[in-house]
Motif scaffolding. Structure first.
Motif, PDB file in Angstrom:
ATOM      1  N   VAL A 134      -0.744  -9.730 -15.135  1.00 24.32           N
ATOM      2  CA  VAL A 134      -1.254 -10.064 -16.278  1.00 24.32           C
ATOM      3  C   VAL A 134      -1.965 -11.084 -16.893  1.00 24.32           C
ATOM      4  O   VAL A 134      -1.586 -11.823 -16.906  1.00 24.32           O
ATOM      5  CB  VAL A 134       0.439  -9.670 -17.044  1.00 24.32           C
ATOM      6  N   LEU A 135      -2.633 -10.627 -18.270  1.00 26.36           N
ATOM      7  CA  LEU A 135      -3.369 -11.774 -18.441  1.00 26.36           C
ATOM      8  C   LEU A 135      -2.509 -12.286 -19.584  1.00 26.36           C
ATOM      9  O   LEU A 135      -2.085 -11.561 -20.655  1.00 26.36           O
ATOM     10  CB  LEU A 135      -5.040 -10.266 -19.352  1.00 26.36           C
ATOM     11  N   ARG A 136      -2.934 -13.278 -19.543  1.00 22.15           N
ATOM     12  CA  ARG A 136      -1.768 -14.607 -20.889  1.00 22.15           C
ATOM     13  C   ARG A 136      -2.814 -15.588 -21.527  1.00 22.15           C
ATOM     14  O   ARG A 136      -3.768 -16.124 -20.277  1.00 22.15           O
ATOM     15  CB  ARG A 136      -1.218 -14.966 -20.106  1.00 22.15           C
TER      16      ARG A 136
ATOM     17  N   GLY B 100      -4.041  -6.855 -14.441  1.00 22.48           N
ATOM     18  CA  GLY B 100      -3.340  -5.372 -14.791  1.00 22.48           C
ATOM     19  C   GLY B 100      -2.496  -5.724 -15.678  1.00 22.48           C
ATOM     20  O   GLY B 100      -1.809  -6.803 -16.533  1.00 22.48           O
ATOM     21  N   GLY B 101      -2.080  -4.486 -16.437  1.00 26.03           N
ATOM     22  CA  GLY B 101      -1.005  -4.163 -16.471  1.00 26.03           C
ATOM     23  C   GLY B 101      -0.880  -5.348 -18.343  1.00 26.03           C
ATOM     24  O   GLY B 101      -0.105  -5.695 -19.096  1.00 26.03           O
ATOM     25  N   SER B 102      -2.322  -5.122 -19.134  1.00 25.50           N
ATOM     26  CA  SER B 102      -2.547  -6.010 -19.673  1.00 25.50           C
ATOM     27  C   SER B 102      -3.950  -4.752 -20.835  1.00 25.50           C
ATOM     28  O   SER B 102      -5.050  -4.825 -20.876  1.00 25.50           O
ATOM     29  CB  SER B 102      -3.655  -6.943 -19.114  1.00 25.50           C
ATOM     30  N   GLY B 103      -2.860  -3.782 -21.319  1.00 24.66           N
ATOM     31  CA  GLY B 103      -3.943  -2.864 -21.973  1.00 24.66           C
ATOM     32  C   GLY B 103      -4.030  -3.807 -23.570  1.00 24.66           C
ATOM     33  O   GLY B 103      -3.752  -3.873 -24.000  1.00 24.66           O
ATOM     34  N   ALA B 104      -4.800  -2.922 -23.992  1.00 20.60           N
ATOM     35  CA  ALA B 104      -6.233  -3.498 -25.087  1.00 20.60           C
ATOM     36  C   ALA B 104      -5.312  -2.479 -26.273  1.00 20.60           C
ATOM     37  O   ALA B 104      -4.694  -1.373 -26.500  1.00 20.60           O
ATOM     38  CB  ALA B 104      -7.670  -2.570 -25.217  1.00 20.60           C
ATOM     39  N   ARG B 105      -4.985  -3.564 -26.844  1.00 18.35           N
ATOM     40  CA  ARG B 105      -3.972  -3.224 -28.811  1.00 18.35           C
ATOM     41  C   ARG B 105      -4.956  -3.212 -29.674  1.00 18.35           C
ATOM     42  O   ARG B 105      -5.054  -2.414 -30.725  1.00 18.35           O
ATOM     43  CB  ARG B 105      -2.611  -3.874 -28.966  1.00 18.35           C
TER      44      ARG B 105
ATOM     45  N   CYS C 257      -4.887  -8.278 -25.736  1.00 20.37           N
ATOM     46  CA  CYS C 257      -3.695  -7.168 -25.445  1.00 20.37           C
ATOM     47  C   CYS C 257      -2.092  -7.877 -25.264  1.00 20.37           C
ATOM     48  O   CYS C 257      -1.940  -8.843 -26.129  1.00 20.37           O
ATOM     49  CB  CYS C 257      -3.930  -7.780 -23.931  1.00 20.37           C
ATOM     50  N   PRO C 258      -1.239  -7.396 -25.381  1.00 16.47           N
ATOM     51  CA  PRO C 258      -0.061  -7.696 -25.194  1.00 16.47           C
ATOM     52  C   PRO C 258       0.597  -9.829 -24.955  1.00 16.47           C
ATOM     53  O   PRO C 258       1.320  -9.436 -26.202  1.00 16.47           O
ATOM     54  CB  PRO C 258       0.897  -6.981 -24.620  1.00 16.47           C
ATOM     55  N   GLU C 259      -0.254  -9.946 -23.799  1.00 16.38           N
ATOM     56  CA  GLU C 259       0.309 -11.619 -24.211  1.00 16.38           C
ATOM     57  C   GLU C 259      -1.419 -12.797 -24.278  1.00 16.38           C
ATOM     58  O   GLU C 259      -0.537 -13.561 -23.418  1.00 16.38           O
ATOM     59  CB  GLU C 259       0.952 -11.877 -23.012  1.00 16.38           C
ATOM     60  N   GLY C 260      -2.347 -11.665 -24.401  1.00 13.21           N
ATOM     61  CA  GLY C 260      -3.544 -12.709 -24.294  1.00 13.21           C
ATOM     62  C   GLY C 260      -4.616 -12.082 -25.184  1.00 13.21           C
ATOM     63  O   GLY C 260      -4.132 -10.491 -25.718  1.00 13.21           O
ATOM     64  N   ASN C 261      -5.763 -12.454 -25.269  1.00 17.26           N
ATOM     65  CA  ASN C 261      -6.476 -12.636 -25.474  1.00 17.26           C
ATOM     66  C   ASN C 261      -8.136 -12.481 -25.180  1.00 17.26           C
ATOM     67  O   ASN C 261      -8.656 -13.666 -24.138  1.00 17.26           O
ATOM     68  CB  ASN C 261      -7.013 -12.300 -27.117  1.00 17.26           C
ATOM     69  N   ILE C 262      -9.259 -11.941 -25.164  1.00 19.95           N
ATOM     70  CA  ILE C 262     -10.177 -12.081 -24.803  1.00 19.95           C
ATOM     71  C   ILE C 262     -11.497 -12.079 -25.407  1.00 19.95           C
ATOM     72  O   ILE C 262     -11.781 -11.204 -26.380  1.00 19.95           O
ATOM     73  CB  ILE C 262     -10.869 -11.039 -23.703  1.00 19.95           C
ATOM     74  N   ALA C 263     -12.298 -12.893 -25.988  1.00 18.68           N
ATOM     75  CA  ALA C 263     -13.704 -12.740 -26.971  1.00 18.68           C
ATOM     76  C   ALA C 263     -14.566 -13.170 -25.778  1.00 18.68           C
ATOM     77  O   ALA C 263     -15.085 -13.718 -24.845  1.00 18.68           O
ATOM     78  CB  ALA C 263     -13.549 -14.539 -26.882  1.00 18.68           C
TER      79      ALA C 263
END
Length: 430
Positions: A26-28, A208-213, A226-232
């Motif tokens: 999961v992306l955190r 995985g388990g990291s849908g875009a919000r 994402c639910p538990e993180g973010n990407i620039a």
């Protein structure tokens, strides 16, 4: 079984026979990349692989895991081309774009098998050709005309009469058709997993388990939450096809997700195996609600067709597919049916794939209308080329504006009604 899926369409042969793959965390926390790819199906994974091979830093996110959607559930048929033949494509799009689209679609099978060879993807890939079988005199004429149309663009299609089709299939249900020697077959989930592994070897990172919000503009790029993180990232590629959600609602409303279902037998005996598709071809027919079938590497017979949104009617369709299989091949009477599963394909109004520049720095490719193995792989390459700086005018496929379908709020009812109408027309043979 497919995790986090409705039971009626979860018992997938491909999941049961998939290669072991690494877990995707999961992306955190906060991350940064040149490009963020949303969706880990064929489009997104092909894009990520081509980007990573070129030296770009890539992060792929998926609400589930690579190959969870249609890319891991389809029939594994590598079918090339678009809805129309070359002449109609050029009439619709003109010589400039028509020639590029014809080349991209016609060579899409070569791209798939080249990626499999170069990256040593273990997915039971073979290339015996794709049979297109006519069930009426009219569709037989159309298929033979299509083969002739392709002759000026590299050919690849051979016409078949009734006896030749019977010899290749083992059923006398079809009047003839064509074989497209550019086509083939593979294990669809293992192909997706292989693309993911290859992209990772070149440095792509997959969560995985990291849908875009949400996707927010930030400076010269974007921040994807994402639910538990973010990407620039400087560029965003939307590769969600029939599983597009609310993160970019007009995009989701521009395609019609339609359920496709499949059934599979236990491995057949040697005698049964040789009596059906003896040369290992894949097949799809010319019904409006088409049937498509093949065997896998272990000799299971796999039949697919259109499903519905309703679970009870989908179960009836699963039962019908088993019945029509026995009608086409009476020797299947009494065989064990081991698996039944399904997923959504994305249909477009014009039955062509679409490439959309949503905003500056954000591009989407989707709408493969049931030919996603080859065409989605090719579209992923197009998206990668754009993200690497290629001007839209120089791409292999034209960029078009997003056009939400009318009455998308009522699409469930519209699809159910359309399926009933098409089923009646197929039954009448018109």
């Amino acid at each position: 079984m497919i995790q986090n899926e409705r039971p009626v369409i979860a018992d997938s042969l491909w999941t049961a026979t998939a290669n072991q793959s690494v877990k995707h965390p999961v992306l955190r926390g906060a991350h940064r990349a040149d490009v963020v790819v949303i969706g880990a199906g064929y489009t997104g994974l092909s894009a990520a692989l081509h980007l990573a091979e070129s030296g770009a830093s890539v992060i792929v996110i998926d609400a589930q895991h690579p190959g969870w959607g249609a890319s891991g559930r389809n029939g594994g048929q590598v079918n090339v081309g678009l809805k129309d033949g070359p002449s109609a494509i050029k009439a619709k799009f003109g010589d400039h774009w028509g020639d590029r689209m014809i080349r991209m679609a016609g060579n899409a099978g070569d791209l798939v098998f080249d990626l499999i060879d170069r990256h040593k993807i273990d997915c039971a890939a073979t290339r015996p050709g794709w049979l297109r079988a006519a069930h009426t005199p009219k569709t037989l004429r159309q298929l033979h005309a299509l083969a002739a149309d392709w002759e000026d663009y590299g050919g690849g299609m051979q016409t078949l009469d009734r006896d030749e089709m019977h010899s290749r299939t083992g059923t006398d249900a079809y009047l003839g058709g064509v074989i497209d020697h550019r086509g083939g077959l593979l294990h669809p989930l293992n192909y997706a997993l292989g693309l993911a592994a290859a992209a990772q070897r070149y440095g792509a990172v997959i969560f995985g388990g990291s849908g875009a919000r949400s996707i927010q503009k930030e400076g010269c790029g974007y921040r994807v939450a994402c639910p538990e993180g973010n990407i620039a990232a400087s560029k965003v590629l939307l590769c969600t096809n029939a599983y597009s959600g609310d993160v970019e609602k007009p995009l989701a409303q521009s395609v019609l997700p339609v359920r496709s279902v499949q059934v599979a037998t236990a491995p057949l005996s040697d005698n049964l195996r040789i009596s059906i598709l003896s040369e290992g071809n894949t097949l799809s027919d010319t019904r409006r609600l088409l049937l498509y079938f093949r065997k896998d590497a272990e000799g299971r017979f796999i039949m697919g067709g259109r499903g519905t949104y309703n679970d009870a009617s989908t179960q009836k369709q699963i039962d019908w597919l088993r019945g029509i299989s026995v009608k086409l091949f009476p020797q299947l009477q009494g065989v064990e049916w081991q698996h039944a599963w399904g997923g959504f394909v994305a249909l477009t109004r014009d039955h062509y794939p679409h490439l959309h520049e949503i905003k500056p720095g954000m591009m989407a490719g989707l709408g493969y209308n049931g030919r996603g193995v080859a065409i989605a792989t090719a579209m992923g390459r197009v998206l990668a080329q754009w993200a690497l700086g290629q001007h839209p005018d120089d791409l292999e496929f034209p960029v078009s504006p997003v056009k939400p379908l009318p009455f998308s709020f009522a699409r469930t009812y519209a699809v159910e009604a359309e399926i009933l109408r098409l089923r009646l027309l197929d039954k009448l043979g018109v």
